[in-house]
Motif scaffolding. Structure first.
Motif, short mmCIF file in Angstrom:
data_model
loop_
_atom_site.label_atom_id
_atom_site.label_comp_id
_atom_site.label_asym_id
_atom_site.label_seq_id
_atom_site.Cartn_x
_atom_site.Cartn_y
_atom_site.Cartn_z
N UNK A 84 59.19 -30.10 2.43
CA UNK A 84 57.83 -29.75 2.80
C UNK A 84 57.67 -28.25 2.82
N UNK A 85 56.70 -27.80 3.58
CA UNK A 85 56.44 -26.37 3.65
C UNK A 85 55.88 -26.00 5.02
N UNK A 86 56.00 -24.77 5.37
CA UNK A 86 55.36 -24.21 6.55
C UNK A 86 54.86 -22.82 6.19
N UNK A 87 53.62 -22.53 6.57
CA UNK A 87 52.99 -21.27 6.22
C UNK A 87 52.33 -20.67 7.46
N UNK A 88 52.51 -19.39 7.66
CA UNK A 88 51.87 -18.69 8.78
C UNK A 88 51.21 -17.43 8.26
N UNK A 89 49.91 -17.27 8.60
CA UNK A 89 49.16 -16.07 8.25
C UNK A 89 48.67 -15.43 9.55
N UNK A 90 48.85 -14.12 9.66
CA UNK A 90 48.46 -13.43 10.89
C UNK A 90 47.81 -12.10 10.53
N UNK A 91 46.65 -11.83 11.14
CA UNK A 91 45.95 -10.57 10.89
C UNK A 91 45.32 -10.08 12.19
N UNK A 92 45.40 -8.76 12.43
CA UNK A 92 44.83 -8.21 13.64
C UNK A 92 44.41 -6.77 13.44
N UNK A 93 43.42 -6.36 14.25
CA UNK A 93 42.93 -4.98 14.21
C UNK A 93 42.62 -4.56 15.63
N UNK A 94 42.88 -3.26 15.93
CA UNK A 94 42.69 -2.82 17.30
C UNK A 94 42.24 -1.38 17.41
N UNK A 95 42.29 -0.88 18.63
CA UNK A 95 41.89 0.49 18.92
C UNK A 95 42.81 1.48 18.22
N UNK A 96 42.33 2.72 18.06
CA UNK A 96 43.08 3.77 17.38
C UNK A 96 43.48 3.35 15.97
N UNK A 97 42.66 2.47 15.36
CA UNK A 97 42.89 2.00 13.99
C UNK A 97 44.24 1.30 13.83
N UNK A 98 44.72 0.67 14.89
CA UNK A 98 45.95 -0.11 14.79
C UNK A 98 45.66 -1.41 14.04
N UNK A 99 46.57 -1.78 13.15
CA UNK A 99 46.38 -3.01 12.38
C UNK A 99 47.72 -3.69 12.15
N UNK A 100 47.65 -4.98 11.88
CA UNK A 100 48.83 -5.76 11.52
C UNK A 100 48.41 -6.92 10.64
N UNK A 101 49.10 -7.12 9.55
CA UNK A 101 48.89 -8.27 8.67
C UNK A 101 50.25 -8.78 8.24
N UNK A 102 50.59 -9.99 8.64
CA UNK A 102 51.87 -10.58 8.27
C UNK A 102 51.64 -11.97 7.71
N UNK A 103 52.54 -12.38 6.86
CA UNK A 103 52.45 -13.70 6.27
C UNK A 103 53.84 -14.21 5.94
N UNK A 104 54.04 -15.48 6.14
CA UNK A 104 55.31 -16.10 5.76
C UNK A 104 55.03 -17.47 5.19
N UNK A 105 55.80 -17.83 4.21
CA UNK A 105 55.69 -19.15 3.59
C UNK A 105 57.09 -19.62 3.24
N UNK A 146 62.76 -21.87 -0.63
CA UNK A 146 62.15 -20.65 -1.13
C UNK A 146 61.28 -20.06 -0.02
N UNK A 147 61.49 -18.78 0.27
CA UNK A 147 60.75 -18.12 1.35
C UNK A 147 60.12 -16.84 0.83
N UNK A 148 58.90 -16.58 1.31
CA UNK A 148 58.19 -15.34 1.02
C UNK A 148 57.76 -14.75 2.36
N UNK A 149 58.07 -13.48 2.59
CA UNK A 149 57.65 -12.79 3.80
C UNK A 149 56.95 -11.49 3.40
N UNK A 150 55.84 -11.19 4.07
CA UNK A 150 55.11 -9.96 3.81
C UNK A 150 54.62 -9.35 5.10
N UNK A 151 54.44 -8.03 5.11
CA UNK A 151 54.11 -7.35 6.36
C UNK A 151 53.46 -6.01 6.06
N UNK A 152 52.31 -5.74 6.69
CA UNK A 152 51.67 -4.43 6.67
C UNK A 152 51.23 -4.12 8.09
#
Length: 933
Positions: free
Chosen positions: A239-260, A269-275
């Motif tokens: 099977x598969x499991x996928x997680x997508x996460x995105x956030x934005x905050x004060x002082x222009x803080x941001x986070x975008x992560x994804x895993x599959x 097979x795994x894919x991980x990404x992060x900004x």
């Protein structure tokens, strides 16, 4: 934001592909059975496979010992069962004509005598001890939805996860993580623990790993590394499991992560990404690649690159990685990973350095601003091949490349006996490039079934660093005896080129011969060679651009040498159910050969060495949960080329190094005692470790001091041999849980003592250092809806220098409180509070850090979560540290990420063919209901 868009497109494409695969799934027949032992007790958590031709389905037995397979399309198949502590089981079956469901009579598994010590809580096997492996079953852990592996580790007795994500087990740091026995992203610990979802895990194993040879032959030498092996639940292995996460905050803080993560029987097979710009790197590029770990000598594959961000300063980071594994057959497995990371870090630091000499003191106060921009690539592949039942081959190629740009400015102030001597502005612009490549391979063959074995290992690697530096130093010189004197300004600019290359090759052969039922003799040979070709060239200029002709700043240096070792060893190993020991001896001739060229003048370097290395190891098992281990090892350490160079190196004009070609190699004796006495049935864990080392002919420094109007205080370092260097370390952990782990109380502590000789101005100094740590942690965990973890940790650091008869003491108290509670079934509140009280440090900050969040789960099956989080509410985040040496006390403060608020949305989707959706309650066989984890 183009990178974020590309990452989103990639992961959404992967998600829709998985959904299409789900829609295309076909239905089939059902097979169901039950597992029991000879005493008619159910066997839970066993690995069960249904094999039909080239197709394989996997699952695990439930708490009632029941296993179920759906979508079975074959008429004939085999059932294969594997469970720790039981003999493997396999049997063939054929579907009765016209039936869509087949119920197989109970299997009776045969236990292996004296193999395991097991703990059963409410019918669930939770802990098993087998040799060097401690195995935890995770199905009974009280975890919230969307929990990660890191959350599961925090529930395990004897395992600790600190605020930076580092994992320790039984007092030792975890150095590598594997998934189903294979490295995950090169063994990167935080990448696995902070990204893998906990709901796909069946078991977590803490293993004392002695390397590939020990795993293949059972013959252990050297010290073990602590590693984690995470076993995926067989029901989730398709099977598969996928997680997508995105956030934005004060002082222009941001986070975008994804895993599959996609699993198809024998493929993963795994894919991980992060900004993000919240100091959250995805990969640790300092993690050493895997490959065939060698049992003696040097070698190993090339390193991975630099971890450019870290927790200090403020870091903008972007990363992406791929991990792949494919079992092509029972004989061939391929797995590997590629990782890329980009970090842009800005660190502001200040340091107060005090140098204490017999007749004076010097203070050097520094303020610095450093910007580091780095790109790192890392690739590793592994091929494992079993040509026959007695042969095993493994090949591991590795590649890495890193590029680092550094722009820094520092202001330095030097004082002598409290009076200003000079100030210095130091600006540096540099770029460094480091390519690394290598390959390692091993071959193992069992020559008979009684333990006769031969093992081969080889490795070849090359690495290099090319660094170009442009540095400008402007010094204002004063007179410490006349504060009214006008200062002079001195300017110099240096352009330095560093080109360092190295090559390593090595091979090992080991032969095991059984001489009795429990005894074996091992004969081994290890060859290793390291070659170095290092060049350093520097030019200097005045403020008007004219050449500065000063040998302190203008030079051309070349080091071209090799270091070769041959090691011949023999030892006897004895191993039965109660006692294990090994005793032997190895001899190691060495050769250091090469030359150094100083401004065109060559100086030959040639020296031979001969080391005798004893081997001794003892282990006694009182029971499977109580044992004693004693290990002695010896290691010879040759002096470095810097320490034996027959000239003075003034490439750093404020830190001049003069080598000593008459240095002898130092020899270090290491003794390690480990005792474990736990009772998992009653919730008690206790273990302690005692380490001691004594070094003969310790290579120590002799620090000389002189003053220069343009440079301030200049330290000149030379080297000599000295006896009397030793250190001791003790660590213990005691844990107790009550009422089925509702209450847990843990105590841990350590005591270190170091005696380090050195010389200052030709006078012997012994730095006698004591470090004490004591911690206590309490956990209240009645359910997954409430958790409270108060704790406190105390540390005391005392250093006494015999030369100046001065003691330096620093201590700290650090109380913490971590907890979370479900306000409603779908709303969670959590907080993490920590306060540190420093005493003895030059900086007066005692930071109080408050992190908190409120999370609302939403959408069908709680697949979505909206979180409002606050980080460092009081804006007191900072990093304070102290280092003490024979003549120096250094206090340092570095900025860290401060207060911000962020709104974050998380979406998770999973689907597994062997079981129901983990977000919903699912039903076991015969309508038995299992609670949502």
């Amino acid at each position: 934001m183009n990178n974020m868009k590309k990452l989103g497109i990639l992961l959404y494409s992967f998600f829709f592909w998985c959904a299409w695969q789900e829609a295309a799934a076909q239905t089939g027949k059902t097979v169901q059975g039950m597992l029991r032992d000879k005493e008619s007790r159910v066997v839970a958590g066993a690995s069960v496979q249904l094999i039909a031709g080239a197709d394989t389905l996997g699952t695990s037995s439930s708490q009632a010992g029941i296993f179920t397979f759906q979508q079975v399309r074959a008429e004939s198949f085999k059932i294969r069962v594997a469970s720790l502590g039981f003999e493997p089981f396999e049997k063939a079956f054929t579907f009765p004509s016209g039936q869509e469901k087949m119920v197989i009579p109970s299997f009776e598994l045969v236990g292996i005598a004296n193999m395991l010590e097991e703990v059963v809580v409410d019918g669930v096997l939770t802990v098993q001890v087998k040799g060097d492996t401690l195995e935890y079953t995770t199905k009974d852990l009280k975890l919230r939805d969307n929990a990660l592996v890191e959350d599961a580790l925090k529930r395990l007795q004897g395992v600790e996860v600190d605020k930076d994500g580092a994992v320790t087990a039984q007092g030792e740091q975890i150095t590598r993580v594997r998934i189903n026995g294979k490295d995950f992203f090169g063994g990167d610990v935080k990448t696995a623990t902070q990204n893998l979802p906990a709901d796909i895990i069946n078991k977590i194993q803490v293993i004392d790993d002695y390397g590939d040879m020990a795993n293949l032959t059972g013959n252990k030498t050297g010290d073990a590394q602590k590693i984690l092996n995470i076993e995926i639940d067989p029901e989730k292995n398709k099977g598969y499991t996928t997680t997508l996460r995105a956030g934005y905050g004060t002082d222009n803080r941001y986070q975008a992560t994804a895993s599959a993560i996609l699993m198809r029987d024998k493929m993963q097979f795994s894919v991980l990404g992060n900004l993000n710009n919240i100091n959250a790197p995805l990969f640790d590029f300092n993690t050493q690649g895997g490959g065939a770990r060698r049992r003696m000598g040097g070698g190993g594959g090339p390193g991975g690159g630099g971890n450019f961000g870290g927790s200090n300063g403020i870091t903008n980071t972007g990363s992406i990685g791929l991990n792949y594994r494919q079992d092509f057959s029972d004989k061939v497995t391929v797995y590997g990973s590629y990782s890329f990371g980009h970090d842009d870090n800005v660190a502001l630091s200040s340091s107060l350095n005090k140098f204490i000499y017999p007749d004076s003191t010097q203070d050097r106060n520094t303020e610095s601003d450093i910007n580091t921009i780095g790109n790192a690539h890392r690739f590793e592949a592994n091929l494992e091949w079993k040509p026959s039942e007695k042969e095993f081959i493994k090949v591991t190629p590795q590649l890495s490349y890193r590029q680092t740009k550094t722009n820094s400015f520092s202001f330095n102030e030097n004082l002598i006996n409290g009076a200003l001597f000079n100030t210095e502005d130091n600006t540096l612009n540099g770029i460094a490039k480091s390519p690394n490549m290598g390959i390692s391979a091993l071959y193992n063959r069992r020559l008979n079934d009684k333990g006769r074995n031969i093992f081969f290992n080889m490795n070849i690697s090359s690495s290099g660093t090319k660094d170009d530096q442009d540095r400008i130093i402007q010094t204002l010189v004063g007179d410490p005896n006349n504060s009214n004197m006008d200062v002079d300004s001195l300017y110099r600019r240096t352009l330095a080129e560093l080109d360092n290359k190295s090559w390593n090759g090595g091979a090992t052969v080991s032969y095991l011969e059984p001489v009795s039922q429990y005894g074996k003799i091992e004969l081994s040979y290890d060859y290793n060679v390291n070659t170095y070709d290092n060049n350093r060239r520097q030019d200097a200029f005045n403020a008007d651009g004219s050449t500065l002709d000063d040998p302190r700043y203008v030079f051309d240096r070349l080091y071209d040498y090799s270091f070769t070792t041959h090691q011949f060893g023999a030892n006897y190993n004895f191993n039965n159910d109660k006692v294990k020991y090994a005793i032997g001896l190895a001899v190691q001739p060495t050769l250091l050969d090469g030359d150094a060229s100083i401004d065109g003048n060559a100086i030959a370097i040639n020296r031979n060495g001969f080391n005798v290395v004893p081997i001794a190891r003892f282990e006694y098992k009182f029971s499977r949960q109580k044992n004693l281990q004693l290990n002695y090892s010896g290691r010879a350490n040759e002096p470095s080329i810097t320490q034996i160079q027959p000239f003075t190196d003034n490439s750093n004009p404020t830190n001049i190094i003069t080598g000593n070609p008459d240095l002898a190699a130092e020899f270090q004796h290491n003794l390690r005692l480990r005792y474990n006495s736990s009772n998992f049935q009653t919730g008690k864990t206790f273990f302690m470790i005692l380490n001691g080392s004594l070094t003969d002919n310790k290579i120590v420094s002799n620090n000389l001091r002189q003053s220069d109007p343009s440079l301030g205080i200049i330290q000149e370092t030379s080297y000599l041999n000295e006896d009397g260097a030793f250190n001791m370390r003790g660590f213990y952990h005691y844990g107790r849980s009550f009422k089925n782990k509702v209450y847990s109380l843990n105590f841990m502590g350590s005591l270190n003592y170091n005696n380090n000789p050195s010389y200052t101005e030709g006078n012997l100094n012994k730095a006698q250092n004591w470090v004490l740590m004591q911690g206590m942690m309490f956990r209240y965990l009645p359910s997954e809806n409430l958790e409270i973890n108060p704790g406190v940790r105390y540390s005391w650091d005392h250093t006494y220098n015999t030369l100046n008869e001065r003691a330096v003491v620093m201590q700290s108290w650090a109380p913490t409180l971590v907890g979370s509670v479900n306000i409603t079934p779908t709303i969670v509140f959590g907080a993490d509070l920590s306060k540190t009280f420093y005493q003895g440090n030059a900086y007066s900050e005692n930071p109080f850090i408050i992190n908190t969040y409120v999370e609302k789960r939403m959408l069908k099956g709680d697949r979505g979560a909206l979180r409002l989080q606050a980080f460092d509410l009081l804006n007191e985040q900072t990093n304070i540290s102290r280092t003490v040496s024979d003549i120096q006390i250094s206090d340092r403060r570095v900025n860290r990420l401060g207060r911000y608020f962020m709104l974050m949305f998380t979406y998770k989707l999973s689907k597994f063919a062997g079981g129901m959706n983990p977000f919903q309650e699912d039903q076991g066989p015969e309508g038995m209901r299992r609670p949502r984890r």
